[in-house]
Enzyme design. Structure first.
Site, short mmCIF file in Angstrom:
data_model
loop_
_atom_site.label_atom_id
_atom_site.label_comp_id
_atom_site.label_asym_id
_atom_site.label_seq_id
_atom_site.Cartn_x
_atom_site.Cartn_y
_atom_site.Cartn_z
N GLN A 63 90.26 -92.54 -13.28
CA GLN A 63 90.87 -93.60 -12.49
C GLN A 63 91.07 -93.22 -11.03
O GLN A 63 91.31 -94.09 -10.19
CB GLN A 63 92.20 -94.01 -13.12
CG GLN A 63 92.01 -94.58 -14.52
CD GLN A 63 93.31 -95.01 -15.16
OE1 GLN A 63 93.98 -94.21 -15.80
NE2 GLN A 63 93.69 -96.26 -14.97
N HIS A 85 78.02 -98.74 -15.01
CA HIS A 85 76.78 -98.85 -14.23
C HIS A 85 75.81 -99.84 -14.89
O HIS A 85 75.14 -100.62 -14.22
CB HIS A 85 76.11 -97.48 -14.08
CG HIS A 85 76.88 -96.57 -13.17
ND1 HIS A 85 76.75 -95.20 -13.20
CD2 HIS A 85 77.80 -96.82 -12.21
CE1 HIS A 85 77.56 -94.65 -12.31
NE2 HIS A 85 78.20 -95.63 -11.69
N ASP A 108 83.26 -94.95 -9.40
CA ASP A 108 82.38 -94.01 -8.68
C ASP A 108 83.11 -93.29 -7.55
O ASP A 108 82.88 -92.11 -7.30
CB ASP A 108 81.18 -94.75 -8.07
CG ASP A 108 80.17 -95.18 -9.14
OD1 ASP A 108 80.43 -94.93 -10.34
OD2 ASP A 108 79.14 -95.77 -8.76
N ARG A 167 101.56 -85.31 -14.01
CA ARG A 167 100.67 -85.39 -15.17
C ARG A 167 99.30 -85.86 -14.71
O ARG A 167 99.16 -86.94 -14.13
CB ARG A 167 101.24 -86.37 -16.22
CG ARG A 167 100.33 -86.61 -17.40
CD ARG A 167 101.03 -87.47 -18.47
NE ARG A 167 100.14 -87.71 -19.59
CZ ARG A 167 99.60 -88.91 -19.89
NH1 ARG A 167 99.89 -89.98 -19.16
NH2 ARG A 167 98.80 -89.05 -20.91
N HIS A 180 91.56 -88.09 -21.42
CA HIS A 180 92.09 -89.39 -21.03
C HIS A 180 90.90 -90.36 -20.93
O HIS A 180 90.60 -90.89 -19.86
CB HIS A 180 92.87 -89.27 -19.72
CG HIS A 180 93.86 -90.38 -19.50
ND1 HIS A 180 95.19 -90.17 -19.27
CD2 HIS A 180 93.68 -91.73 -19.49
CE1 HIS A 180 95.81 -91.33 -19.11
NE2 HIS A 180 94.91 -92.29 -19.22
N ASN A 194 95.19 -89.05 -24.81
CA ASN A 194 96.00 -90.16 -24.33
C ASN A 194 95.73 -91.45 -25.10
O ASN A 194 94.58 -91.87 -25.21
CB ASN A 194 95.70 -90.40 -22.85
CG ASN A 194 96.54 -91.50 -22.27
OD1 ASN A 194 97.75 -91.33 -22.11
ND2 ASN A 194 95.94 -92.64 -21.98
N GLU A 195 96.78 -92.08 -25.60
CA GLU A 195 96.70 -93.44 -26.17
C GLU A 195 95.56 -93.65 -27.14
O GLU A 195 94.64 -94.43 -26.89
CB GLU A 195 96.61 -94.47 -25.03
CG GLU A 195 97.84 -94.53 -24.16
CD GLU A 195 97.88 -95.76 -23.25
OE1 GLU A 195 96.98 -96.61 -23.34
OE2 GLU A 195 98.83 -95.87 -22.47
N ASN A 239 103.76 -93.63 -24.21
CA ASN A 239 103.43 -94.54 -23.12
C ASN A 239 103.91 -95.93 -23.53
O ASN A 239 103.54 -96.42 -24.60
CB ASN A 239 101.92 -94.62 -22.88
CG ASN A 239 101.35 -93.32 -22.33
OD1 ASN A 239 102.08 -92.35 -22.12
ND2 ASN A 239 100.05 -93.30 -22.11
N TYR A 252 104.77 -100.00 -22.06
CA TYR A 252 104.66 -100.95 -20.95
C TYR A 252 105.34 -102.29 -21.21
O TYR A 252 106.00 -102.83 -20.35
CB TYR A 252 103.18 -101.19 -20.61
CG TYR A 252 102.54 -100.00 -19.94
CD1 TYR A 252 102.71 -99.80 -18.57
CD2 TYR A 252 101.83 -99.06 -20.66
CE1 TYR A 252 102.16 -98.70 -17.94
CE2 TYR A 252 101.28 -97.95 -20.03
CZ TYR A 252 101.44 -97.77 -18.67
OH TYR A 252 100.91 -96.68 -18.05
#
Ligand code: NAG
Ligand code: NAG
Ligand code: NAG
Length: 515
Positions: free
Chosen positions: A46, A66, A79, A104, A149, A193-194, A337, A339
């Site tokens: 990210q 892509h 990218d 993290r 991740h 992660n998740e 996590n 939200y």
């Protein structure tokens, strides 16, 4: 860069001083204990960019976006992202500016092992991560590193990714390389992660890459082998590295809170509980419960439906007795996590469900209360009490002994530095967390805000924003600017308490901390 940002920060602070009132701070009276881990989180794909620089291999995200520019609404890719491969010094300066003690971050598996396998270690990647970690430590920030991740090396995805049982071994090999290279300076690890989001929406559905749409089968293979991969990395660390490196290693799971749609209707209460067992228990019970293995309700439902649907075997694989033992207790903390929340009621069929799928196996309809604010993406509503409730549910299910670290929590909106909704979100969610700690006795040891800066938000591309810092993606420099939420978070970390009056939305008369 850092100094110009500090100038901006001071200017914003000066303009705010008129708004910050003295004295009583409403319900935010609890203070965070000494030693509470405050942090901020990011993930490699990210933010790093440099997708093909210095010998990095392709991740499945590179390959997919892509080939499918239409996947994101803005036809964007990671990218370049925030260009943190080149601008990590700015990132470290921002983390320092926030005053948190922890950062993290994740390591990009294909940057380190371009082929996914440990026969080929990319020296430039080793230098890069050593530099980042060194700068963090120099700034007195403790790195917390995630091994996976979501950016699986494409050569391993081509072999089926997490649906392939051999991935357990390849993940252990990768973990060994990382512990060998960085374990002298990194003392807190999260393996993955998740798993829930990754497997359900990537292997079962089409929302996340790898967009397999292998609903009802693929997501359970993914769950099964990710859990075993996690345990393999845990035991590797525990036996071969912990004695000398003396760190901690755990798993990060995601969970929505499931609120019964009608809290006096027993069917809705049961639906909410079933959802939590299916969508969190499936991942957490094998690791964190005393009994181990998948929850009984999950085992029974998927077994029964699979047989009804004409399968010879359950779509949910079985662990061997040895695997059950190896999984149980294989995490030093519960990384959570969180939200948002959903309202739950039972349902046998919804138009959006594929059959078979984890959704149809669960049999629960999800809605959100129209009264809950919706500041950004469709899936995201603000319901602060859900945070306290999910923390309590986890504590009740798995016991107070297991420390909980909130590894992500934050708000999505459509941008801007005057992010009052995000300020309110952090104030209210942290206040609920403090109540879970003090009033309910939950064992919460740390909190990481998601996320340091606006980034590539997976399916949303750059259209949804989670950052404490704004990033000007049109600028060559990817200029970072603190939002009000950064200033507010910094104040929380500095004072160890929440001051609802520190930054107030001048245009909003109703304050939602009454929730
Ligand atoms: C917080 O402190 C203020 C001022 O001392 C007080 O009026 C208020 O009742 C307190 N709130 C709680 C929840 O204890
Ligand atoms: C490793 O990956 C690179 C591209 O990243 C490729 O050129 C090379 O052939 C691969 N090597 C092996 C042994 O697969
Ligand atoms: C909620 O459930 C109770 C018990 O089934 C029922 O009596 C009541 O009418 C329901 N309320 C609404 C708003 O549906």
């Amino acid at each position: 860069m850092a100094s110009s940002r500090q100038v901006v920060l001071r200017a914003v602070l000066a303009s705010l001083s008129v708004l910050s009132a003295r004295g009583a701070s409403g319900p935010g009276n609890y203070t965070f204990p000494d030693g509470f881990m405050f942090g901020v989180a990011t993930a490699a794909y990210q933010i790093e960019g440099a997708w093909n620089e210095d010998g990095k291999g392709e991740s499945m995200w590179d390959t997919y976006v892509h080939a499918h520019p239409e996947y994101t609404p803005d036809r964007s890719t990671g990218d370049v992202a925030t260009d943190s491969y080149h601008k990590y010094m700015d990132d470290v300066a921002m983390v320092k500016e926030l005053g948190v003690d922890y950062y993290r971050m994740s390591i990009s598996w294909p940057r380190l092992l371009p082929n996914g396998t440990d026969n080929n270690i990319n020296k430039a990647a080793v230098r890069y991560y050593r530099k980042v970690i060194k700068e963090l430590i120099k700034a007195k920030i403790i790195p917390v590193v995630t091994l996976f991740h979501w950016d699986l090396p494409t050569p391993l995805m081509d072999l089926g990714g997490w649906a392939n049982p051999q991935m357990v071994n390849y993940f252990r090999d990768y973990a060994r390389v990382v512990f060998n290279l960085f374990g002298d300076v990194v003392k807190t690890w999260t393996t993955m992660n998740e798993l829930h989001q990754h497997c359900i929406y990537g292997y079962g559905g089409e929302y996340f890459v790898p967009v397999l749409k292998s609903h009802g089968v693929g997501e359970y293979l993914c769950v099964h082998y990710m859990l075993l991969g996690h345990a393999a990395a845990y035991h590797l660390y525990d036996k071969e590295f912990r004695p000398t490196q003396k760190g901690k290693i755990g798993l990060t799971l995601d969970a929505f809170w499931a609120e019964p749609k009608n809290s006096s209707n027993p069917d809705d209460i049961e639906a909410a509980e079933r959802y939590l067992q299916m969508h969190l228990g499936t991942f957490a019970h094998p690791i964190f419960s005393k009994q181990g293995d998948y929850p009984e309700v999950v085992r029974n439902r998927v077994d029964k439906l699979s047989l009804q649907q004409g399968y010879t075997r359950s779509r949910l694989p079985y662990f061997t007795p040895e695997e059950i033992i190896s999984l149980r207790g294989s995490s030093d903390f519960f990384g959570l996590n969180h939200y948002t929340s959903f309202l739950m009621s039972p349902s046998n069929f919804e138009e959006t469900w594929a059959i078979p799928s984890m959704d149809s196996d669960t049999g629960v309809k999800l809605e959100q209360d129209p009264k809950w604010p919706k500041p950004g993406s469709d899936w995201f509503s603000v319901y602060p009490p859900g945070f306290r409730k999910i923390i309590n549910w986890i504590t009740h299910e798995y016991g107070k002994e297991i420390p909980i670290i909130i590894t992500e929590n934050g708000l999505t909106d459509f941008g801007g530095v005057k992010d009052y909704a995000r300020v309110d979100y952090f104030n209210e969610y942290l206040s609920q967390m403090l109540q879970a700690m003090y009033a309910d006795g939950c064992n919460i040891q740390g909190y990481f805000a998601w996320t340091l800066m606006d980034d590539f938000e997976w399916k949303d591309g750059y259209t949804s924003k989670f950052g404490l810092y704004h990033v000007d993606f049109d600028s060559e420099e990817k200029t970072r600017t603190p939002k009000l939420s950064a200033i507010n978070y910094r104040e929380i970390v500095r004072t160890k308490k929440i001051n609802f009056n520190f930054i107030k939305n001048p245009t909003s008369s109703t304050h939602s901390n009454k929730l």
